[in-house]
Design a protein around this motif. Sequence first.
Motif, short mmCIF file in Angstrom:
data_model
loop_
_atom_site.label_atom_id
_atom_site.label_comp_id
_atom_site.label_asym_id
_atom_site.label_seq_id
_atom_site.Cartn_x
_atom_site.Cartn_y
_atom_site.Cartn_z
N ILE A 77 -15.32 -11.20 -13.46
CA ILE A 77 -13.99 -10.25 -13.81
C ILE A 77 -14.16 -8.99 -13.07
CG2 ILE A 77 -13.09 -8.64 -15.66
CD1 ILE A 77 -14.08 -10.88 -17.77
N ASN A 78 -13.31 -8.83 -12.11
CA ASN A 78 -13.22 -7.39 -11.51
C ASN A 78 -12.89 -6.26 -12.37
OD1 ASN A 78 -13.75 -8.43 -8.48
ND2 ASN A 78 -11.55 -8.73 -8.49
N ARG A 93 -9.13 -7.84 -26.24
CA ARG A 93 -9.68 -9.26 -26.52
C ARG A 93 -8.85 -10.30 -26.22
NH1 ARG A 93 -8.93 -8.09 -31.69
NH2 ARG A 93 -7.04 -9.31 -31.96
N GLU A 94 -7.33 -10.16 -26.32
CA GLU A 94 -6.67 -11.31 -25.81
C GLU A 94 -6.50 -11.59 -24.52
OE1 GLU A 94 -4.61 -13.38 -27.69
OE2 GLU A 94 -5.78 -12.70 -29.32
N LEU A 95 -6.70 -10.53 -23.61
CA LEU A 95 -6.97 -10.85 -22.09
C LEU A 95 -8.08 -11.23 -21.73
CD1 LEU A 95 -5.35 -7.26 -20.63
CD2 LEU A 95 -4.35 -9.69 -20.37
N LEU A 96 -9.30 -11.03 -22.45
CA LEU A 96 -10.57 -11.84 -22.33
C LEU A 96 -10.36 -13.00 -22.53
CD1 LEU A 96 -13.46 -11.42 -21.45
CD2 LEU A 96 -13.97 -10.75 -23.70
N LYS A 97 -9.90 -13.34 -23.79
CA LYS A 97 -9.58 -14.71 -24.07
C LYS A 97 -8.79 -15.61 -23.10
CE LYS A 97 -7.80 -17.60 -27.92
NZ LYS A 97 -7.01 -17.57 -29.24
N GLY A 108 -19.54 -20.28 -16.45
CA GLY A 108 -19.29 -19.02 -17.59
C GLY A 108 -18.61 -17.69 -16.81
N VAL A 109 -18.91 -16.72 -17.53
CA VAL A 109 -17.89 -15.59 -16.97
C VAL A 109 -19.14 -14.47 -16.92
CG1 VAL A 109 -16.10 -13.78 -17.55
CG2 VAL A 109 -15.90 -16.13 -18.16
N VAL A 110 -19.10 -13.39 -15.72
CA VAL A 110 -20.09 -12.44 -15.47
C VAL A 110 -18.93 -11.09 -15.30
CG1 VAL A 110 -20.25 -13.22 -13.05
CG2 VAL A 110 -21.97 -11.76 -14.07
#
Length: 249
Positions: A77-78, A93-97, A108-110
């Motif tokens: 995630i930039n 929360r919705e954008l991360l989802k 996964g996500v870093v």
Amino acid sequence: MDKVILTQENIGQEHICCAMSDKKSAEGVEAKKEWLACRMEEGLKFVKLNVRGKVFVEYLPAEYAWVPIEADGYTFINCLWVAGSFKGHGYGRELLKTCEEDVAGTNGVVVMVGKKKLPYLSDKAFFIRHGYEVCDSCVPNIELLVKRFRPDAPFPRFKSCASAGLGDDVKGIDIFYTAQCPFTVPYIKLLDPVIQSSSVPVRVHPIMTREMARDHRAPLTTYSVFVDGKFYTREVLTPAKLQKLLEEQ
């Protein structure tokens, strides 16, 4: 949540949130859009709330991220930003989802954060609340957070160069920047008169390729300042701030 996904077809007409109303940054906005369009060919996604506001997430495969990390198979995630009156509605929360569901097939996500809350970096506490954990750290105060989708996936880490600095034999001030932030290009140009009148060497280095970014000598590549070879700050310098820094040398 009504969202807009930027593409190479609509990026010319859509605002990019972080500098949508700042006329002084018009040149930087165009540079940022060009940077984004090139990264889209490598899998970058830019998703924003369909409002006239700063509510967006920007992410891409970590192999193509412009940061000195090792995170093959992950998504990086930039930036995830929810500003002003849009806070407190669950948009972050919705954008991360949205990001996590989009890349569910990866390791996964870093994301890169400050050990404590820092301007223009994602909030560590927010990600911890959503299942992320610290997987590495780097001087002076930067951490990598990760949410692994595959329990056997190796943890991401910083490359050794990220804490190396430029070397003890380097004297003067060195400023590195990319076009990833729409404010870097215009502010670099504003520094020209101060640089030209300075008796202290001030060198400006545009980071033009992913390879240059991945070999950078500090964890953050969008903007970084070194003094006598040592990392000094990641905050964009105004002419007044640069002048003050020069007077301290």
